[in-house]
Write an enzyme that holds these catalytic residues in place. Sequence first.
Site, short mmCIF file in Angstrom:
data_model
loop_
_atom_site.label_atom_id
_atom_site.label_comp_id
_atom_site.label_asym_id
_atom_site.label_seq_id
_atom_site.Cartn_x
_atom_site.Cartn_y
_atom_site.Cartn_z
N HIS A 1 -56.83 12.06 -31.61
CA HIS A 1 -56.14 12.94 -32.57
C HIS A 1 -54.83 13.42 -31.98
O HIS A 1 -54.59 13.35 -30.77
CB HIS A 1 -57.02 14.12 -33.01
CG HIS A 1 -57.22 15.19 -31.98
ND1 HIS A 1 -56.25 16.10 -31.63
CD2 HIS A 1 -58.31 15.53 -31.23
CE1 HIS A 1 -56.72 16.93 -30.73
NE2 HIS A 1 -57.97 16.60 -30.46
N CYS A 2 -53.96 13.90 -32.85
CA CYS A 2 -52.72 14.54 -32.42
C CYS A 2 -52.69 15.90 -33.11
O CYS A 2 -53.53 16.74 -32.82
CB CYS A 2 -51.50 13.68 -32.74
SG CYS A 2 -51.47 12.98 -34.40
N SER A 3 -51.77 16.13 -34.01
CA SER A 3 -51.76 17.38 -34.77
C SER A 3 -52.50 17.19 -36.09
O SER A 3 -53.62 17.65 -36.26
CB SER A 3 -50.32 17.86 -35.00
OG SER A 3 -49.72 18.23 -33.77
N THR A 21 -51.72 9.44 -33.95
CA THR A 21 -53.09 8.94 -34.04
C THR A 21 -53.13 7.54 -34.64
O THR A 21 -53.84 6.66 -34.14
CB THR A 21 -53.94 9.91 -34.88
OG1 THR A 21 -53.94 11.19 -34.26
CG2 THR A 21 -55.36 9.40 -35.02
#
Length: 764
Positions: free
Chosen positions: A420-422, A428
């Site tokens: 995941h990222c934000s 992602t």
Amino acid sequence: MERTRIAKVEDVKLIRRGEQLEGTLHLTPHHLIFCHTLGTTLEGESGSVPENQPKVRPKELWITYPIIQICTLRPSPLASHLPSSIRLRCRDFTFVCFCFSDEKKARDVYDSIKAWTCKLGRIEKLYAFSYQPQRPEKDVNGWNIYDARKEWRRQGISDKSVDKGWRISTINTDYGFSPTYPALLPVPTTISDNTLNYAGRYRSRVRLPILTYLHPVNNCSITRSSQPLVGVRQNRSIQDEKLLLAIFSTSHSNDGLAEPSSTPPGSHSPRSSDGDGPSMTPEPSFTDAEALEDEMIARGGHEDKGEKPHIYGAQQHNLIVDARPTVNAYAMQAVGLGSENMDNYRFATKVYLGIDNIHVMRDSLNKVIDGLKESDLTPLAPNRDILAKSGWIKHIANMLDGAGLIARQVGLQHSHVLIHCSDGWDRTSQLSALSQLCLDPYYRTLEGFIVLVEKDWLSFGHMFAHRSGFLSSEKWFSIENERIGGDSVRPGFSTDSGPGHALENALLSAKGFFNKNNKSRDSLVDSDGEMQPVDMDSPSAKRLSSPNKGGSGEKHITKVKETSPVFHQFLDATYQLLYQHPTRFEFNERFLRRLLYHLYSCQYGTFLYNNEKDRKESHVAEKTRSVWDYFLSRKEQFLNDQYDATIDDNERGHERLIFPKNGEVRWWNELFGRTDAEMNGRTAVYTHAQGLGENGSTTILTGVETAEDAVGPAVAPTSPPNGFAVGIPTLAAGVAALGIGKGKGTRGGKSPSSLREEMEVEMQ
């Protein structure tokens, strides 16, 4: 034609790479068309054309309006005896300049281009909705090439196949549960839809951990999600923890080793289960950085405490991969977001990759353009110094290193990975798709790559409309010596927000987190890497809607600060793998280049919307053609003549797995319309400028966390497992611990001011 102030201009001079051509410029509702004749016809002594002289057919240069990135008009008064000009910089890196003898005609052309480019107001007015192909393209239907259930069956997941620990949930068939997610969600069989319902409330935009790839040999998975809603109060979700534990347990046997599974039924295309059966993949020769990464992850794991001998691939080190820089992830807690508190996920190790966000990537590409921007007027080579300072190659290398890390963990270490990222739709998507390219030969075929793009980019909700800016912006148009849209020098190029205080901004933004009566979100941008306060108790936290409703009556605009070359970077990284492994891909370089072109051409409806829900509601499959029609009807043009489909793990060069070659990232010179010598020359080996290496070693990792330990000076301290953080003071102390504003504690040799700038960019 109401937007066309002038439809045809004769005696126009086109300048491209320093070469000049004279011809006629036509303006249609969807294209600029420049017609010219190369050379002159031979004439007889009487001035007439000989009968046996073939008639020269005019050449045409077509430029679709959405592909225009920057348009600059340079008017010249008649008294100056200089032509007026319009300079275009296109997203496919075509640079052209049109010169006009009449200033009024030049202004009319400029105004017409501007009207057809950035004053449409709706996606439905783009070329894709009026394009009618000819045969053989007309006979192809690319909308049918991807079927989600068929792809999950190929991976061995269906109601009729052997239970691999996964089922397909239909909780989102009406997109009411998670508007930006696909309709079908593969989840562990031990997890009910009721658990999903509660777990989704803990992830940004209800993008909870969902399967995207299941390895056919060891049954290990790649799942993807958005960031958790941790916040300064260290919120937790028992259901989210239960879901992730179930995901990481799907391959466990009695002794904890993920054993090879039988080959699932699938298509006849090459895939990672082909070959001589589930033989052990030989351990490749790792670079120092790759070996260091594996050692750091193993050091942080819990499975191996010395009771058993270390067997290659037998000890799982299940990973949570946070693609963001550590400081950026920690700063997001100020507005109710953040990263997993590993005290609550003791069954996993978390690593930070330090991949920068959309704003940094947009600025990096703009710096590349600075090194090429005189390509219309001069035939000079690119400015190599500016190209080097852009950081573009570093960003591509970081992305590939992250994908290589994920592929090694799944394919060699027999471990599960959550990415995941934000918001889980930019970095992602890049990491997820690239790691699957490394793991599965099927995705390296033409059909498989199309399925991969459909699955991990289109179905999982990458915001193509936001990131690509199809409707353009008036900020990208300017008239020299006149202020148009703010920046009259480099419109749309600058993304810097100026100096500021990151911690102060974070604390001010966090007020919305504690104010439950504040319903306004208008001042906060919805994009990956940017801050949006979330209240866990508010109804909006339970059902965060899609950033773009996609309604047909809604006027759409381009938000310049939400544009970014995210998909472009993925194609660039794919090109690097193709260049490094030229026999392992069925498609060629031209396929990638034309795919990037048609991302921006808006000739097809495939990329025009942000997610599956928007495409369904807009009936895009009924109203437009698929971009895959173009490629499948011309398949022979995009096939790699070096491709070798043989898969044999016992023969070097034919293994099912491929990995990025550290230090061999190069400029994609064909994309920029340059020669290899102009762009690469003596290509310097790229080395990391960040990481946690010892004795001078470097790595993509910027932090490693478990419940018991944390590696890396930039890793934020976790709160006590038996209590909440006390709020803003704890956040302030944590940010201070990251070394911002001090001479110590910086990561990878970065200065305090550099860390502060990273934090500010993440919070724009």
